[in-house]
Motif scaffolding. Structure first.
Motif, PDB file in Angstrom:
ATOM      1  N   HIS A 124      34.069  18.539  18.690  1.00 49.26           N
ATOM      2  CA  HIS A 124      33.734  17.706  17.532  1.00 49.26           C
ATOM      3  C   HIS A 124      34.817  16.651  17.289  1.00 49.26           C
ATOM      4  O   HIS A 124      34.512  15.468  17.093  1.00 49.26           O
ATOM      5  CB  HIS A 124      33.538  18.593  16.301  1.00 49.26           C
ATOM      6  N   SER A 137      34.986  29.197  18.329  1.00 48.62           N
ATOM      7  CA  SER A 137      35.097  28.210  17.254  1.00 48.62           C
ATOM      8  C   SER A 137      36.124  27.131  17.583  1.00 48.62           C
ATOM      9  O   SER A 137      35.965  25.974  17.200  1.00 48.62           O
ATOM     10  CB  SER A 137      35.434  28.898  15.928  1.00 48.62           C
ATOM     11  N   LEU A 150      32.147  29.681  24.770  1.00 53.96           N
ATOM     12  CA  LEU A 150      32.194  28.989  23.490  1.00 53.96           C
ATOM     13  C   LEU A 150      32.866  29.865  22.454  1.00 53.96           C
ATOM     14  O   LEU A 150      32.558  31.048  22.331  1.00 53.96           O
ATOM     15  CB  LEU A 150      30.774  28.647  23.025  1.00 53.96           C
ATOM     16  N   HIS A 197      34.436  24.572  19.933  1.00 53.96           N
ATOM     17  CA  HIS A 197      33.470  23.783  19.173  1.00 53.96           C
ATOM     18  C   HIS A 197      34.188  22.744  18.310  1.00 53.96           C
ATOM     19  O   HIS A 197      33.790  21.573  18.269  1.00 53.96           O
ATOM     20  CB  HIS A 197      32.591  24.701  18.314  1.00 53.96           C
ATOM     21  N   ILE A 232      26.297  23.284  23.101  1.00 50.54           N
ATOM     22  CA  ILE A 232      27.507  23.575  23.884  1.00 50.54           C
ATOM     23  C   ILE A 232      27.283  24.815  24.753  1.00 50.54           C
ATOM     24  O   ILE A 232      27.657  24.845  25.926  1.00 50.54           O
ATOM     25  CB  ILE A 232      28.730  23.743  22.978  1.00 50.54           C
ATOM     26  N   GLU A 233      26.664  25.819  24.191  1.00 55.87           N
ATOM     27  CA  GLU A 233      26.349  27.038  24.952  1.00 55.87           C
ATOM     28  C   GLU A 233      25.433  26.708  26.124  1.00 55.87           C
ATOM     29  O   GLU A 233      25.609  27.218  27.232  1.00 55.87           O
ATOM     30  CB  GLU A 233      25.693  28.063  24.023  1.00 55.87           C
ATOM     31  N   ASP A 264      26.084  20.886  18.565  1.00 51.66           N
ATOM     32  CA  ASP A 264      26.129  22.153  17.852  1.00 51.66           C
ATOM     33  C   ASP A 264      26.370  23.280  18.853  1.00 51.66           C
ATOM     34  O   ASP A 264      26.398  23.070  20.067  1.00 51.66           O
ATOM     35  CB  ASP A 264      24.870  22.374  17.021  1.00 51.66           C
ATOM     36  N   SER A 265      26.565  24.474  18.364  1.00 51.02           N
ATOM     37  CA  SER A 265      26.903  25.592  19.236  1.00 51.02           C
ATOM     38  C   SER A 265      25.801  25.885  20.265  1.00 51.02           C
ATOM     39  O   SER A 265      26.088  26.274  21.391  1.00 51.02           O
ATOM     40  CB  SER A 265      27.226  26.840  18.417  1.00 51.02           C
TER      41      SER A 265
END
Length: 144
Positions: free
Chosen positions: A18, A11, A9, A14, A36-37, A32-33
């Motif tokens: 989105h 930015s 992950l 991410h 995703i993580e 959110d992060s």
């Protein structure tokens, strides 16, 4: 074009997720992060991007695997092709990749859902061998 699994992950990843989710649904992305993580680190969930030769991200999908008494199942989720790349075969390549990936993971069944209003996508799925199943799909939002 190549299809690449997301294994870390940052930015950029991410932001891309989105943007893709906004093209798929009118609902605000809850990716959110932390989520995703978790997807990246979960051995049963996999997130893939389609990337062209210029490094542009063209689409994405997720695939999840689970075991049930009737076998190993795979479920394709969140298939989206960027608006600027629609009609160019990106969706077909993503789904063909997902089919092959599910076979490599020894899944017995591969499933997906698609809104009936997505006529082109539904046609693609049928052309690739998916059969429409007569069933009711029920959904319950647990934490909203």
């Amino acid at each position: 074009m190549k299809v690449k699994e997301i294994d870390r992950l940052d930015s950029n990843v991410h932001e891309l997720i989105h943007k893709f989710i906004l093209q798929l649904t009118s609902h605000e992305s809850t990716a959110d992060s932390t989520l995703i993580e978790a997807i990246i680190n979960d051995g049963n969930s996999h997130l893939f991007f389609a990337i062209n030769d210029h490094g542009e991200y063209m689409g994405m999908f997720a695939i999840g695997f689970y075991l049930s008494p009737t076998g190993k199942k795979a479920w394709i989720e969140d298939v989206v092709v960027a608006i600027s790349y629609r009609g160019q075969g990106v969706g077909k390549i993503l789904i063909e990749f997902a089919i092959q990936y599910a076979k490599e993971q020894n899944a017995d069944t591969l499933m997906l859902t698609s809104n009936p209003e997505r006529i082109t996508a539904n046609k693609l799925y049928q052309n690739l061998g998916f059969q429409q199943k007569t069933t009711n799909v029920y959904r319950m939002e647990l934490y909203h």
